[in-house]
Design a protein around this motif. Structure first.
Motif, PDB file in Angstrom:
ATOM      1  N   TRP A 116       0.830  -1.209   0.000  1.00 52.74           N
ATOM      2  CA  TRP A 116       0.000   0.000   0.000  1.00 52.74           C
ATOM      3  C   TRP A 116       0.861   1.255   0.000  1.00 52.74           C
ATOM      4  O   TRP A 116       0.518   2.251  -0.631  1.00 52.74           O
ATOM      5  N   ARG A 117       1.979   1.214   0.674  1.00 51.54           N
ATOM      6  CA  ARG A 117       2.863   2.389   0.749  1.00 51.54           C
ATOM      7  C   ARG A 117       3.525   2.611  -0.608  1.00 51.54           C
ATOM      8  O   ARG A 117       3.661   3.749  -1.062  1.00 51.54           O
ATOM      9  N   ASN A 118       3.949   1.529  -1.261  1.00 56.01           N
ATOM     10  CA  ASN A 118       4.534   1.628  -2.590  1.00 56.01           C
ATOM     11  C   ASN A 118       3.512   2.166  -3.588  1.00 56.01           C
ATOM     12  O   ASN A 118       3.840   2.954  -4.461  1.00 56.01           O
ATOM     13  N   PHE A 119       2.268   1.732  -3.449  1.00 55.99           N
ATOM     14  CA  PHE A 119       1.189   2.158  -4.338  1.00 55.99           C
ATOM     15  C   PHE A 119       1.023   3.675  -4.289  1.00 55.99           C
ATOM     16  O   PHE A 119       0.801   4.324  -5.314  1.00 55.99           O
ATOM     17  N   PHE A 120       1.119   4.268  -3.113  1.00 56.52           N
ATOM     18  CA  PHE A 120       0.898   5.704  -2.934  1.00 56.52           C
ATOM     19  C   PHE A 120       2.184   6.518  -2.812  1.00 56.52           C
ATOM     20  O   PHE A 120       2.125   7.706  -2.496  1.00 56.52           O
ATOM     21  N   LEU A 121       3.325   5.922  -3.058  1.00 55.68           N
ATOM     22  CA  LEU A 121       4.603   6.594  -2.891  1.00 55.68           C
ATOM     23  C   LEU A 121       4.639   7.920  -3.657  1.00 55.68           C
ATOM     24  O   LEU A 121       4.456   7.963  -4.865  1.00 55.68           O
ATOM     25  N   GLY A 122       4.836   9.012  -2.937  1.00 58.98           N
ATOM     26  CA  GLY A 122       4.883  10.339  -3.542  1.00 58.98           C
ATOM     27  C   GLY A 122       3.537  11.006  -3.683  1.00 58.98           C
ATOM     28  O   GLY A 122       3.452  12.186  -4.011  1.00 58.98           O
ATOM     29  N   SER A 123       2.451  10.283  -3.446  1.00 62.12           N
ATOM     30  CA  SER A 123       1.097  10.829  -3.563  1.00 62.12           C
ATOM     31  C   SER A 123       0.243  10.384  -2.383  1.00 62.12           C
ATOM     32  O   SER A 123      -0.917   9.995  -2.551  1.00 62.12           O
ATOM     33  N   LYS A 153      -6.069  -1.808  -2.013  1.00 62.97           N
ATOM     34  CA  LYS A 153      -6.676  -3.146  -2.102  1.00 62.97           C
ATOM     35  C   LYS A 153      -7.781  -3.154  -3.168  1.00 62.97           C
ATOM     36  O   LYS A 153      -7.849  -4.066  -3.994  1.00 62.97           O
ATOM     37  N   ALA A 154      -8.635  -2.112  -3.152  1.00 63.23           N
ATOM     38  CA  ALA A 154      -9.750  -2.038  -4.108  1.00 63.23           C
ATOM     39  C   ALA A 154      -9.248  -1.884  -5.542  1.00 63.23           C
ATOM     40  O   ALA A 154      -9.773  -2.526  -6.460  1.00 63.23           O
ATOM     41  N   GLU A 155      -8.251  -1.036  -5.764  1.00 60.12           N
ATOM     42  CA  GLU A 155      -7.733  -0.820  -7.117  1.00 60.12           C
ATOM     43  C   GLU A 155      -7.037  -2.061  -7.658  1.00 60.12           C
ATOM     44  O   GLU A 155      -7.165  -2.397  -8.824  1.00 60.12           O
ATOM     45  N   LEU A 156      -6.291  -2.733  -6.803  1.00 61.70           N
ATOM     46  CA  LEU A 156      -5.632  -3.966  -7.234  1.00 61.70           C
ATOM     47  C   LEU A 156      -6.680  -5.032  -7.563  1.00 61.70           C
ATOM     48  O   LEU A 156      -6.556  -5.744  -8.552  1.00 61.70           O
ATOM     49  N   ALA A 157      -7.737  -5.102  -6.752  1.00 61.80           N
ATOM     50  CA  ALA A 157      -8.811  -6.064  -7.021  1.00 61.80           C
ATOM     51  C   ALA A 157      -9.542  -5.721  -8.319  1.00 61.80           C
ATOM     52  O   ALA A 157      -9.914  -6.613  -9.082  1.00 61.80           O
ATOM     53  N   ARG A 195      -1.282   1.175 -10.235  1.00 60.30           N
ATOM     54  CA  ARG A 195      -0.969   2.509  -9.708  1.00 60.30           C
ATOM     55  C   ARG A 195      -1.135   3.553 -10.807  1.00 60.30           C
ATOM     56  O   ARG A 195      -1.722   4.616 -10.593  1.00 60.30           O
ATOM     57  N   ALA A 196      -0.616   3.275 -11.989  1.00 57.57           N
ATOM     58  CA  ALA A 196      -0.734   4.222 -13.103  1.00 57.57           C
ATOM     59  C   ALA A 196      -2.191   4.460 -13.468  1.00 57.57           C
ATOM     60  O   ALA A 196      -2.599   5.604 -13.708  1.00 57.57           O
ATOM     61  N   VAL A 197      -2.980   3.402 -13.489  1.00 59.92           N
ATOM     62  CA  VAL A 197      -4.403   3.532 -13.808  1.00 59.92           C
ATOM     63  C   VAL A 197      -5.095   4.389 -12.746  1.00 59.92           C
ATOM     64  O   VAL A 197      -5.859   5.303 -13.071  1.00 59.92           O
ATOM     65  N   TYR A 198      -4.833   4.132 -11.485  1.00 60.93           N
ATOM     66  CA  TYR A 198      -5.484   4.856 -10.389  1.00 60.93           C
ATOM     67  C   TYR A 198      -5.149   6.346 -10.420  1.00 60.93           C
ATOM     68  O   TYR A 198      -6.018   7.191 -10.209  1.00 60.93           O
ATOM     69  N   PHE A 199      -3.908   6.675 -10.694  1.00 57.53           N
ATOM     70  CA  PHE A 199      -3.498   8.076 -10.664  1.00 57.53           C
ATOM     71  C   PHE A 199      -3.756   8.804 -11.981  1.00 57.53           C
ATOM     72  O   PHE A 199      -3.265   9.902 -12.193  1.00 57.53           O
ATOM     73  N   GLY A 200      -4.542   8.196 -12.855  1.00 58.05           N
ATOM     74  CA  GLY A 200      -5.044   8.904 -14.026  1.00 58.05           C
ATOM     75  C   GLY A 200      -4.162   8.900 -15.254  1.00 58.05           C
ATOM     76  O   GLY A 200      -4.329   9.757 -16.126  1.00 58.05           O
ATOM     77  N   ALA A 201      -3.268   7.971 -15.354  1.00 54.12           N
ATOM     78  CA  ALA A 201      -2.453   7.895 -16.572  1.00 54.12           C
ATOM     79  C   ALA A 201      -3.373   7.640 -17.760  1.00 54.12           C
ATOM     80  O   ALA A 201      -4.337   6.889 -17.662  1.00 54.12           O
ATOM     81  N   ARG A 202      -3.096   8.306 -18.854  1.00 57.70           N
ATOM     82  CA  ARG A 202      -3.879   8.067 -20.062  1.00 57.70           C
ATOM     83  C   ARG A 202      -3.128   7.174 -21.032  1.00 57.70           C
ATOM     84  O   ARG A 202      -3.712   6.583 -21.928  1.00 57.70           O
ATOM     85  N   ALA A 223      -3.785  -5.919 -20.922  1.00 55.68           N
ATOM     86  CA  ALA A 223      -5.020  -5.951 -21.714  1.00 55.68           C
ATOM     87  C   ALA A 223      -6.174  -5.328 -20.932  1.00 55.68           C
ATOM     88  O   ALA A 223      -7.002  -4.607 -21.505  1.00 55.68           O
ATOM     89  N   LYS A 224      -6.235  -5.573 -19.626  1.00 54.58           N
ATOM     90  CA  LYS A 224      -7.290  -4.955 -18.806  1.00 54.58           C
ATOM     91  C   LYS A 224      -7.151  -3.442 -18.785  1.00 54.58           C
ATOM     92  O   LYS A 224      -8.142  -2.725 -18.860  1.00 54.58           O
ATOM     93  N   ALA A 225      -5.922  -2.951 -18.678  1.00 56.32           N
ATOM     94  CA  ALA A 225      -5.697  -1.501 -18.699  1.00 56.32           C
ATOM     95  C   ALA A 225      -6.139  -0.932 -20.047  1.00 56.32           C
ATOM     96  O   ALA A 225      -6.788   0.118 -20.111  1.00 56.32           O
ATOM     97  N   ARG A 226      -5.808  -1.625 -21.132  1.00 56.20           N
ATOM     98  CA  ARG A 226      -6.230  -1.194 -22.464  1.00 56.20           C
ATOM     99  C   ARG A 226      -7.749  -1.167 -22.560  1.00 56.20           C
ATOM    100  O   ARG A 226      -8.342  -0.229 -23.079  1.00 56.20           O
ATOM    101  N   ASP A 227      -8.394  -2.189 -22.010  1.00 51.96           N
ATOM    102  CA  ASP A 227      -9.849  -2.264 -22.057  1.00 51.96           C
ATOM    103  C   ASP A 227     -10.514  -1.172 -21.222  1.00 51.96           C
ATOM    104  O   ASP A 227     -11.664  -0.815 -21.465  1.00 51.96           O
ATOM    105  N   ARG A 228      -9.792  -0.632 -20.238  1.00 47.85           N
ATOM    106  CA  ARG A 228     -10.318   0.472 -19.426  1.00 47.85           C
ATOM    107  C   ARG A 228     -10.123   1.813 -20.121  1.00 47.85           C
ATOM    108  O   ARG A 228     -10.463   2.847 -19.588  1.00 47.85           O
TER     109      ARG A 228
END
Length: 177
Positions: free
Chosen positions: A4-11, A33-37, A65-72, A96-101
């Motif tokens: 969780w700390r790595n996920f939010f590192l810097g943010s 946990k929710a974003e990874l799930a 992490r990239a998806v959660y923080f709004g990477a396009r 593929a899931k990121a692409r589908d999102r």
């Protein structure tokens, strides 16, 4: 460092104001946990150290992490290079899931078998020079092109009769160049 700390590192998420501001650890754990799930990544516990995860799981955490923080756009340079077959498959599934999102994915690889499941369009480069662009084709045609490319690398000229028109990826790419 926990996942969780790595996920939010810097943010990091904080609560409170001024000198009473502190990390909102419970919220960061819940969100990670929710974003990874949501990406299909099932971790036992977000408290576990990131170093205990496999290479594929670490790649997946980075994608989530990239998806959660709004990477396009995700730019992935050989994300499967140091991974085994099983872990590569897992990483490709999450790409593929990121692409589908709705994220754009630039996937750089030497392995066309890794690029094909996640790509819609392909750019063929040889020694830094563009050899053309290729659209995604049906599985039979793709197999024929890949087989032809293998034969060329092995020094065997020509393709099996009736498989396709005898032109390989580089030949077709030149048509579009």
């Amino acid at each position: 460092m926990p996942v969780w700390r790595n996920f939010f590192l810097g943010s990091e998420i904080t609560k409170g104001v001024g000198p009473f501001r502190r990390l909102d650890v419970d919220e960061m754990k819940r969100i990670s946990k929710a974003e990874l799930a949501a990406m299909g990544i099932d971790l036992r516990d977000v408290e576990q150290p990131i170093g205990t995860l496999s290479g594929g799981e670490r790649q997946c955490v980075a994608i989530a992490r990239a998806v959660y923080f709004g990477a396009r756009v995700l730019i992935l340079d050989e994300p499967t290079a140091a991974l085994g077959v099983k872990q590569s498959g897992v990483v490709l599934k999450y790409i593929a899931k990121a692409r589908d999102r709705g994220l754009g994915v630039v996937f750089i690889t030497h392995n066309p078998h890794h690029a094909y499941p996640v790509g819609d369009r392909f750019m063929l480069l040889r020694r830094g020079k563009k050899h053309g662009r290729l659209p995604r084709v049906g599985d039979d045609a793709r197999r024929a092109h890949l087989d032809d490319g293998r034969r060329r690398r092995a020094g065997v000229a020509g393709a099996r009769a009736g498989q396709h028109d005898g032109r390989g990826l580089a030949d077709r790419a030149g048509d579009e160049g």
